[in-house]
Design an enzyme around this catalytic site. Structure first.
Site: not given
Length: 556
Positions: A99, A155, A304, A322
């Protein structure tokens, strides 16, 4: 702009539906458009229309590469499919595996090694944020008259007030500061006993909006309100960073309707979340048309990072997930939709990276990029709109000097050029090199979701010789990273290791401070928010100086 040089001497070897509304319903006729304009807070007929396009950047969270209809998913995404089909699909598009890194690179146009955020993410309890000396995309757009608004997940740190979105270029902010949280209560626990509320309007906790509304729908309503109250003859930048489809896996009941046949509960919940997100983007598009923005707009859609199979996401047929530097972690769903595109309905297979949006959007907005800003991104508008070659020939995926070192990595394994214990990844033309520990590397096929897994029994497990710390792939010929060529082409490996070494010389120190106990929401009214007070620190320092001075005088 600095964006990496061409790899000298490298010989490139090529081995070579269903919808919530019909797409027609998105097309408002001339009468409809004029009728809706009369409902605007400001008269859209007042003033001269801007030649600067309205920019809408939509960032999905944790959407897997396969998880869009046009990539073969069983999850229906009619809005995304239609927008992409009438726009330009980016099929050689890269982001970062997590992220914070993707968001920081989007908003600055710089690689992580040039902002100090090259390790992991910014944790809620860390006194850390996007360094304040970095100019941001909304700041540059404000310079040329844009109204700038952010809705969704930030974030990028918040320990100081100066780190907040409204201090980094956004006129307004509505959303969350952390990386995740409950979609309905907007509550987040970072660890046992360290819990707090995380929904903000500008610089204050948005308690008034704590109505149990699902965040995807709540954020969309906010976007509609912004569009309804703004004059479409003045340029606007909307950054919509949806929380979906990041865990926790939550969705309103009606979105499960088409997915009850999916046995895997995580995949079923994920599908419902994505269906809701697709409908939300439909509603954003409708609002752009209703309020008179659409004809002069550029909509960019991006994930993202790759999907997380354990949380319902699928990157098949790509390798990894991820948090890894395999293609499944960094190759993203992305497209551009705009009436201003010259080659609508096309596919772009040129190399594009998330850092490229910074110079591309500023140039589109008729802004200026300061010569002293050393960017890693390129202006790729002509590549996307006209089908020209990309100016980008390489991507530094990352160099993380503090990630867990590979046990068998060494300088010797890196031909004395690079320590292969260090986690790093780089792409140059067709070639991709990884060193160190690249992360979880299985291929997770769709059938892995057929029962309560994903069950690793169904995964294509990876086996390689013990102690391996260097991999080389020709991504053009082998996008699924099945054939490691590092032993066959040692000269290519050396060339890429030298390029890594060159990049590393430009890196700034890693910013990854230990947690600060003052971050506990209990000390801040039960809310996650800025806790570091510069004035208090200065007063404490001044007080200490005074005490030391008194002690010296007493000694005398």
């Amino acid at each position: 702009m600095l964006a990496g040089g061409v790899l000298a001497g490298l010989s490139v070897l090529s081995l070579l539906t269903y919808g919530y509304l019909s797409w027609d319903s998105l097309r408002l006729g001339p009468g409809d458009t004029e009728a809706t304009r009369s409902g605007l807070g400001e008269n859209p007929g007042a003033g001269t229309p801007s030649s600067q396009p309205h920019i809408v950047f939509i960032l999905a969270d944790d959407q897997g590469f396969r998880d869009v209809g046009y990539h073969g998913s069983e999850i229906r995404t009619p809005t995304l499919d239609a927008l992409a089909a009438e726009g330009v699909k980016l099929e050689n598009y890269y982001v970062q595996p997590m992220c914070t890194p993707s968001r920081s690179q989007f908003i600055t146009g710089k690689y992580q090694i040039h902002t100090g955020l090259q390790h992991s993410i910014i944790r809620p309890t860390q006194p850390n944020c996007l360094p304040l000396d970095n100019v941001t995309l909304p700041q540059k757009l404000k310079e040329v008259g844009y109204s700038t608004h952010m809705v969704g997940k930030w974030h990028l740190g918040f320990y100081r007030r100066e780190c907040m979105p409204t201090q980094r270029g956004f006129d307004t902010f509505f959303g969350s500061l952390l990386g995740s949280g409950d979609y309905y209560t907007h509550f987040k626990c970072d660890s046992p006993g360290i819990c707090g509320y995380d929904l903000y309007e500008n610089d204050n906790a948005a308690w008034d909006h704590d109505n149990g509304i699902y965040s995807t729908q709540m954020y969309t309503q906010k976007v509609q309100q912004i569009l309804a109250s703004h004059n479409p003859r003045k340029p606007i930048f909307l950054y919509i960073a949806y929380q979906a489809v990041h865990s926790p896996l939550q969705a309103p009941g009606k979105y499960f309707e088409h997915y009850r046949s999916i046995n895997n509960i995580n995949r079923r919940r994920y599908a419902a979340m994505l269906a809701c997100l697709d409908e939300a983007i439909n509603n954003v598009t409708l609002a752009l048309k209703k309020y008179g923005y659409y004809e002069n707009s550029v909509i960019v859609y991006s994930s993202d990072n790759g999907g997380q199979p354990m949380a319902g996401g699928s990157n098949w047929p790509l390798r990894g997930s991820k948090g890894t530097y395999w293609e499944g972690g960094i190759r993203a769903v992305g497209f551009v939709h705009s009436p201003l595109l010259k080659n609508k309905g096309s596919v772009c297979k040129e190399l594009v990276h998330i850092t490229d949006w910074f110079p591309t959007l500023i140039t589109l907005a008729e802004g200026q990029i300061d010569e002293d800003i050393q960017l890693d991104g390129y202006d790729i508008w002509e590549t996307i709109s006209e089908g020209r070659r990309s100016p980008r020939v390489d991507i530094l995926h990352n160099i993380d000097p503090i990630y867990t070192k590979a046990k068998n990595g060494s300088w010797a394994a890196g031909y004395g050029i690079w320590n292969t214990a260090i986690q790093s990844a780089i792409r140059v033309n067709h070639w991709k090199l990884l060193t160190g520990n690249p992360g979880y590397s299985d291929w997770v096929p769709p059938q892995a979701f057929s029962n309560a897994g994903p069950n690793r029994w169904h995964n294509e497990r990876v086996s390689w010789s013990a102690g391996k710390t260097v991999w080389l792939f020709n991504i053009t010929a082998d996008p699924y990273e099945r054939v490691d060529l590092s032993a066959r082409y040692p000269d290519v490996v050396k060339q890429l290791l030298r390029r890594l070494s060159q990049f590393n010389k430009t890196a700034v120190p890693v910013r990854y401070p230990p947690k600060d106990p003052r971050s506990n929401p209990k000390l801040n009214g039960g809310v996650w928010g800025p806790w570091f007070k510069e004035d208090e620190k200065k007063k404490k320092s001044d007080k200490n100086k005074g005490v030391n001075k008194q002690k010296k005088n007493k000694k005398k």
